[in-house]
Design a protein around this motif. Structure first.
Motif, PDB file in Angstrom:
ATOM      1  N   GLU A 457      12.486 -16.474  30.404  1.00  0.00           N
ATOM      2  CA  GLU A 457      13.573 -15.539  30.649  1.00  0.00           C
ATOM      3  C   GLU A 457      13.211 -14.428  31.619  1.00  0.00           C
ATOM      4  O   GLU A 457      14.023 -13.537  31.852  1.00  0.00           O
ATOM      5  CB  GLU A 457      14.028 -14.907  29.319  1.00  0.00           C
ATOM      6  CG  GLU A 457      14.572 -15.911  28.315  1.00  0.00           C
ATOM      7  CD  GLU A 457      15.007 -15.250  27.019  1.00  0.00           C
ATOM      8  OE1 GLU A 457      14.726 -14.051  26.866  1.00  0.00           O
ATOM      9  OE2 GLU A 457      15.627 -15.927  26.183  1.00  0.00           O
ATOM     10  N   SER A 458      12.028 -14.459  32.211  1.00  0.00           N
ATOM     11  CA  SER A 458      11.652 -13.391  33.127  1.00  0.00           C
ATOM     12  C   SER A 458      10.607 -13.896  34.113  1.00  0.00           C
ATOM     13  O   SER A 458      10.021 -14.961  33.930  1.00  0.00           O
ATOM     14  CB  SER A 458      11.106 -12.171  32.360  1.00  0.00           C
ATOM     15  OG  SER A 458       9.898 -12.507  31.691  1.00  0.00           O
ATOM     16  N   SER A 501      14.438  -9.908  34.906  1.00  0.00           N
ATOM     17  CA  SER A 501      14.704 -10.285  33.521  1.00  0.00           C
ATOM     18  C   SER A 501      16.069 -10.951  33.404  1.00  0.00           C
ATOM     19  O   SER A 501      16.790 -11.105  34.392  1.00  0.00           O
ATOM     20  CB  SER A 501      14.626  -9.054  32.616  1.00  0.00           C
ATOM     21  OG  SER A 501      15.540  -8.066  33.046  1.00  0.00           O
ATOM     22  N   SER A 502      16.401 -11.325  32.183  1.00  0.00           N
ATOM     23  CA  SER A 502      17.687 -11.974  31.861  1.00  0.00           C
ATOM     24  C   SER A 502      17.868 -13.271  32.643  1.00  0.00           C
ATOM     25  O   SER A 502      18.964 -13.580  33.121  1.00  0.00           O
ATOM     26  CB  SER A 502      18.857 -11.017  32.140  1.00  0.00           C
ATOM     27  OG  SER A 502      18.737  -9.841  31.384  1.00  0.00           O
TER      28      SER A 502
END
Length: 639
Positions: A457-458, A501-502
């Motif tokens: 996720e990053s 991120s995300s």
């Protein structure tokens, strides 16, 4: 100071040049008294580049040591060095000035190290370099600016790294992509090693795919067996058999090939290009840099772009060939327009250009109709004079009218742009266009763009900038590869690091660094893929499972309670031997006969006492006999 004195003494032959203690120095002499010196350093305990190598060394080999960094100016005093081998060490960092003053270096080998980033700008100090070996490292990216430092290299080995793509500019330095016929350079071939890399076969490496299918060209692949690692539909497919979707070389076309215009008139030059990805258009003159004039560009749709170059008040020096060049990652194409200028302009007051917008269905020109398009028309007053006109106060300057180029726009709209000519202020020059672009100071390049520490996720984006950036802010735009859902973030240029991120697991992304109020550049973009994350459980399945468990657990608990209670009752109740294992019985005995006793009643009953009970077993027989003796009775029998 010690190094300077040492170099001077060695050059003057005052003292003998010493050999480093951890190295072996060999002088290869010739019969004429000349020779060359080679130095070999392969001590496993060596952790730094030796600083007292003889200055007349021609070949230096540092192999299988513990050296991790090549510092700045590490070999500056070795002006005669021709071959530098730094192979199979533990080198992770090479400074930008490591090869300073190596003007005569021909061969540089850094294979077998752990380099994740190579300072390509350091090759500026090695103009004579012909061989560069970087195989068996951890390189993940080759920037576009590296092409300018590799034009003279004839042997380039990038095999056994972690490259997934190559910049299109790198392939453009070699025929046939450079535009030079391959037969012109047939005497000097280029050897390129790119095998054993996880190539992602898309349009970005279409030139490499095309090169692998050629035979007999100037560029020779070190290993012809190249295989795609992605995307999924091409994984494991050899380059020779790979066919790319949505990858089209540019095709460019001009509105005219030759134009003759009177002196002082206004001229519009237009070219249209198609290709995928959508090509970029550039205007240039023959043997001249890019033209810095008024240029209007528009992209009416994916894969299509047109450009119009505006020349106001043309002079004789404006005559010549104008080239329109279209370029994308799949290739390059160009077309040219020849402009001829004739006549002498008459003196007349300047006229302002007018712009008229014509709505759909009103004021159309003959032949245009109601086509959904935008019509750009340059209209001037028709000249009634010959090519050489006499000055007349009321005369208008000679003008040139070009056919209106038809441009697609939204349905039901049509626009006509009418521009009136304007004479120049003098014969020596023309008034510069107020809308022409002014040259700006070039922005320092951003180097070493790479992505590390990828997770599901990053990821961490790293880059390197010069001190000229200062505290300037950079905008990072990242999105799924070829996706439209873009995200932005800001970071100081001096930080050199930003956490993205995300992100979604197992997804290919592209991240680009853009200076504030600056243009986007393809060489400042990098692609990466996130790792595969743990699969998230289905929420509906979790809810249903929870409800089932909440209903089943009380039932199971109640059943367990009942079973436990029955077991406890059975184990705690004592055994009633009186009821289960013992019986009472009576004994019969003969009565004593008396005189008055009747003869019919001969038997009498007597209850047994507690001590006279008899335990009966399952093996007891009903015929069992018992004898009870007393002082006052005879034999008794069990009934």
């Amino acid at each position: 100071m010690y190094h300077i004195l040492y170099v001077l003494l060695c050059c003057l032959r005052v003292v003998h040049c010493f050999c480093p203690s951890q190295c072996t120095c060999t002088f290869h002499g010739r019969s004429d008294g000349t020779g060359s010196r080679s130095v070999l350093c392969n001590d496993p305990d060596m952790s730094d580049i030796p600083t007292n190598v003889p200055v007349d060394t021609v070949k230096l080999r540092v192999e299988k040591t513990a050296i991790r960094r090549i510092p700045t100016e590490a070999f500056y005093y070795l002006a005669e060095l021709r071959y530098l081998w730094l192979t199979y060490n533990s080198v992770t960092t090479v400074d930008a000035g490591s090869f300073y003053n190596l003007k005569g270096l021909h061969e540089l080998r850094l294979d077998g190290n752990v380099l994740a980033l190579f300072p390509w700008e350091s090759l500026r100090e090695t103009p004579s370099l012909r061989t560069l070996d970087l195989h068996n490292n951890r390189l993940t990216n080759v920037p576009a600016e590296a092409a300018s430092y590799l034009r003279n290299v004839t042997y380039l080995d990038l095999s056994s790294n972690k490259l997934v793509t190559l910049p299109s500019d790198l392939m453009d330095i070699w025929p046939p992509f450079s535009g030079v016929p391959w037969s012109a350079n047939l005497s000097q071939r280029v050897v390129l090693g790119v095998q054993d890399n996880p190539w992602f076969c898309d349009c970005r490496i279409s030139k490499l795919l095309e090169l692998s299918k050629m035979s007999g060209g100037t560029v020779v692949l070190l290993d012809q067996l190249l295989v795609c690692s992605g995307p999924e539909n091409l994984a494991g497919v050899p380059f020779q058999l790979a066919e790319l979707d949505q990858c089209l070389k540019p095709s460019v076309m001009t509105s005219a090939t030759k134009i003759t215009s009177p002196l002082g008139s206004n001229v519009l030059l237009r070219c249209d290009a198609t290709g995928y990805p959508t090509p970029t258009l550039f205007w240039s003159r023959a043997d001249a840099p890019l033209i810095n004039s008024t240029v209007v560009e528009e992209t009416p749709g994916e894969g299509t772009r047109w450009s119009i170059l505006s020349l106001n008040g043309v002079l004789s020096r404006d005559a010549g060939d104008y080239r329109c060049k279209a370029k994308n990652v799949a290739g390059v194409a160009e077309a040219s327009v020849t402009l001829s200028v004739a006549g002498v302009v008459t003196v007349a007051p300047p006229l302002r250009p007018t712009v008229s917008l014509q709505p759909d269905g009103g004021g159309e020109e003959p032949g245009v109709g109601t086509t959904d398009s935008t019509v750009v028309t340059t209209a001037f007053t028709a000249a009634t004079q010959p090519a050489v006109a006499t000055p007349t106060p009321a005369a208008n300057p000679p003008t040139t009218t070009l056919p209106p180029p038809v441009l697609p726009t939204k349905q039901g709209q049509q626009r006509a742009l009418t521009q009136t000519g304007r004479p120049p202020q003098s014969q020596a020059g023309r008034r510069p266009d107020s809308k022409s672009t002014t040259p700006t100071k070039p922005t320092p390049p951003i180097r070493g763009i790479r992505v590390t520490e990828e997770t599901a996720e990053s990821a961490v984006l790293l880059w390197e900038t010069d001190a000229a950036w200062g505290d300037a802010q950079l905008t990072v735009v990242y999105s799924p590869y070829e996706g439209k859902d873009k995200q932005t973030a800001s970071a100081p240029a001096s930080s050199g690091r930003l956490l993205l991120s995300s992100l979604r697991p197992r997804m290919k992304y592209m991240a680009c660094l853009i200076a504030r109020n600056g243009p986007s550049r393809k060489d400042q973009c990098v692609t990466f893929t996130t790792l595969e994350g743990e699969e998230r459980p289905n929420l509906a399945l979790l809810v249903i499972s929870g409800l089932a468990c909440s209903l089943a657990l009380p039932v199971i608990g109640f059943l367990l309670y009942k079973i436990t209670r029955l077991f406890c009752q059975k184990s705690s109740s004592p055994t009633n031997h009186d009821q289960d294992t013992y019986v009472k019985f009576e004994t019969l005995s003969l009565k004593q006969r008396t005189v008055g006793n009747a003869g019919n009643d001969l038997w009498t009953r007597r209850q047994t006492q507690e001590s006279e009970r008899m335990l009966l077993f399952s093996r007891s027989s009903i015929d069992s006999q018992m004898t009870y003796k007393s002082d006052s009775s005879r034999s008794e029998y069990l009934c």
